[in-house]
Motif scaffolding. Structure first.
Motif, short mmCIF file in Angstrom:
data_model
loop_
_atom_site.label_atom_id
_atom_site.label_comp_id
_atom_site.label_asym_id
_atom_site.label_seq_id
_atom_site.Cartn_x
_atom_site.Cartn_y
_atom_site.Cartn_z
N SER A 143 -36.87 142.61 -14.54
CA SER A 143 -35.89 141.98 -13.99
C SER A 143 -35.27 140.77 -13.44
CB SER A 143 -34.81 143.42 -12.76
OG SER A 143 -35.05 144.56 -13.01
N MET A 144 -36.53 140.63 -13.02
CA MET A 144 -36.67 138.26 -12.03
C MET A 144 -36.88 137.50 -13.83
SD MET A 144 -38.61 138.35 -8.99
CE MET A 144 -39.43 137.21 -9.65
N GLU A 145 -37.63 138.64 -14.68
CA GLU A 145 -38.22 137.58 -15.68
C GLU A 145 -36.89 137.69 -16.64
OE1 GLU A 145 -41.84 139.80 -16.84
OE2 GLU A 145 -43.01 139.00 -14.79
N ARG A 146 -36.34 138.59 -17.15
CA ARG A 146 -35.14 138.58 -17.57
C ARG A 146 -33.68 137.89 -17.56
NH1 ARG A 146 -35.26 142.69 -20.52
NH2 ARG A 146 -32.77 143.79 -20.39
N THR A 147 -34.47 137.64 -16.62
CA THR A 147 -32.83 136.89 -16.32
C THR A 147 -32.58 135.76 -15.90
OG1 THR A 147 -32.52 138.32 -14.15
CG2 THR A 147 -31.41 139.25 -16.65
N GLN A 148 -34.17 134.87 -15.63
CA GLN A 148 -33.40 133.42 -15.42
C GLN A 148 -32.60 132.39 -16.34
OE1 GLN A 148 -37.10 131.35 -15.02
NE2 GLN A 148 -35.83 130.09 -13.15
N HIS A 149 -31.35 132.07 -15.55
CA HIS A 149 -30.67 130.93 -15.79
C HIS A 149 -30.78 129.34 -16.04
CE1 HIS A 149 -28.85 134.71 -16.36
NE2 HIS A 149 -28.55 135.07 -14.93
N SER A 150 -31.65 129.33 -14.84
CA SER A 150 -31.78 127.75 -14.49
C SER A 150 -31.92 126.93 -15.74
CB SER A 150 -33.49 127.75 -13.79
OG SER A 150 -34.20 127.67 -14.95
N GLU A 151 -32.70 127.29 -16.68
CA GLU A 151 -32.73 125.76 -18.21
C GLU A 151 -31.32 125.39 -18.45
OE1 GLU A 151 -35.83 126.96 -20.62
OE2 GLU A 151 -37.25 127.36 -19.33
N PHE A 152 -30.97 126.98 -19.13
CA PHE A 152 -29.18 126.41 -19.25
C PHE A 152 -28.20 126.07 -17.88
CE2 PHE A 152 -25.04 128.25 -19.80
CZ PHE A 152 -24.64 127.99 -20.60
N VAL A 153 -28.37 126.54 -17.66
CA VAL A 153 -28.03 125.08 -16.18
C VAL A 153 -27.50 124.15 -15.64
CG1 VAL A 153 -27.24 124.76 -13.51
CG2 VAL A 153 -26.98 127.41 -14.71
N VAL A 154 -29.22 123.47 -15.54
CA VAL A 154 -29.81 122.34 -15.73
C VAL A 154 -29.17 121.36 -16.60
CG1 VAL A 154 -31.70 120.96 -15.63
CG2 VAL A 154 -31.57 123.22 -14.03
N GLU A 155 -29.13 122.15 -18.07
CA GLU A 155 -29.09 121.67 -19.51
C GLU A 155 -27.43 120.82 -19.17
OE1 GLU A 155 -28.23 122.71 -24.05
OE2 GLU A 155 -29.88 123.95 -22.72
N HIS A 156 -27.08 122.21 -19.46
CA HIS A 156 -24.97 121.42 -18.82
C HIS A 156 -24.94 120.68 -18.06
CE1 HIS A 156 -24.18 124.48 -22.65
NE2 HIS A 156 -25.69 124.96 -22.52
N VAL A 157 -25.33 120.94 -16.96
CA VAL A 157 -25.19 120.13 -15.92
C VAL A 157 -25.50 118.78 -15.97
CG1 VAL A 157 -24.58 119.70 -13.05
CG2 VAL A 157 -24.43 122.02 -14.27
N ARG A 158 -26.47 118.61 -16.21
CA ARG A 158 -26.79 117.30 -16.77
C ARG A 158 -26.01 116.72 -17.58
NH1 ARG A 158 -33.32 117.91 -16.49
NH2 ARG A 158 -33.90 117.47 -13.86
N ALA A 159 -25.84 117.45 -18.69
CA ALA A 159 -24.90 116.52 -19.85
C ALA A 159 -23.63 116.36 -19.12
CB ALA A 159 -25.44 117.53 -21.16
N ALA A 160 -23.19 117.38 -19.22
CA ALA A 160 -21.88 116.78 -18.41
C ALA A 160 -21.58 115.79 -17.25
CB ALA A 160 -21.27 118.41 -17.13
N ILE A 161 -22.61 115.65 -16.46
CA ILE A 161 -22.99 114.09 -15.49
C ILE A 161 -23.10 112.74 -16.60
CG2 ILE A 161 -24.44 113.27 -13.24
CD1 ILE A 161 -25.08 116.24 -12.62
#
Length: 168
Positions: A143-161
């Motif tokens: 379940s952990m392996e299937r739902t990691q969201h970190s790459e998506f979040v980091v990409e979008h937060v960095r782009a917003a900053i």
């Protein structure tokens, strides 16, 4: 237990002979399942306010993976003889209250909240998994392996900053 076996593996039968162990595993799977259900709801809601169609699809895909985890965890609860909905019920109010008290103000805050929550859940799952029977451990770790969201979040937060340094 694997999805194809209705009984625990031979080495795990001893653990499941202990009613306290069985009850603890049911509680653990239930709280994780309800947490996954809430994550599904939050990601689906976040998809509605995504700034692009690509982000909307990415969040919807993540939400679908969370919901698939709910189904898999509930199947395991049923295999253990528990009613998944009754097992999840005690965790409903405290988890819902937590999310009400930590409601994000906007889309980026919701991403950061998902990132932090995902990290905390992953750490907890990894630690607790070491003390579980093989089939329950494998289910939780998968379940952990299937739902990691970190790459998506980091990409979008960095782009917003990058677009607006005040966002940082």
């Amino acid at each position: 237990m694997t999805e194809s076996s209705p009984t625990p593996a031979p080495g795990d039968r001893i653990a499941f002979d202990d009613p306290d162990y069985r009850a603890a595993v049911v509680d653990l799977l239930a709280v994780i399942s309800y947490g996954e259900l809430v994550a599904f709801e939050r990601l689906a809601e976040d998809a509605r306010s995504a700034p692009s169609l690509a982000a909307k699809v990415d969040l919807a895909t993540m939400a679908a993976a969370e919901f698939d985890n709910v189904l898999r965890l509930n199947q395991r609860l049923s295999e253990l003889g528990a009613d998944p909905y009754a097992a999840m019920e005690p965790f409903r109010e405290p988890l819902d209250a937590f999310h009400q008290h930590t409601a994000p103000a906007d889309w980026l805050e919701s991403l950061v909240k998902a990132y932090v929550g995902d990290g905390l859940a992953r750490d907890f799952y990894a630690e607790i998994a070491a003390f579980l029977d093989v089939d329950t451990r494998d289910l939780i770790l998968s379940s952990m392996e299937r739902t990691q969201h970190s790459e998506f979040v980091v990409e979008h937060v960095r782009a917003a900053i990058a677009a607006d340094p005040r966002v940082g």
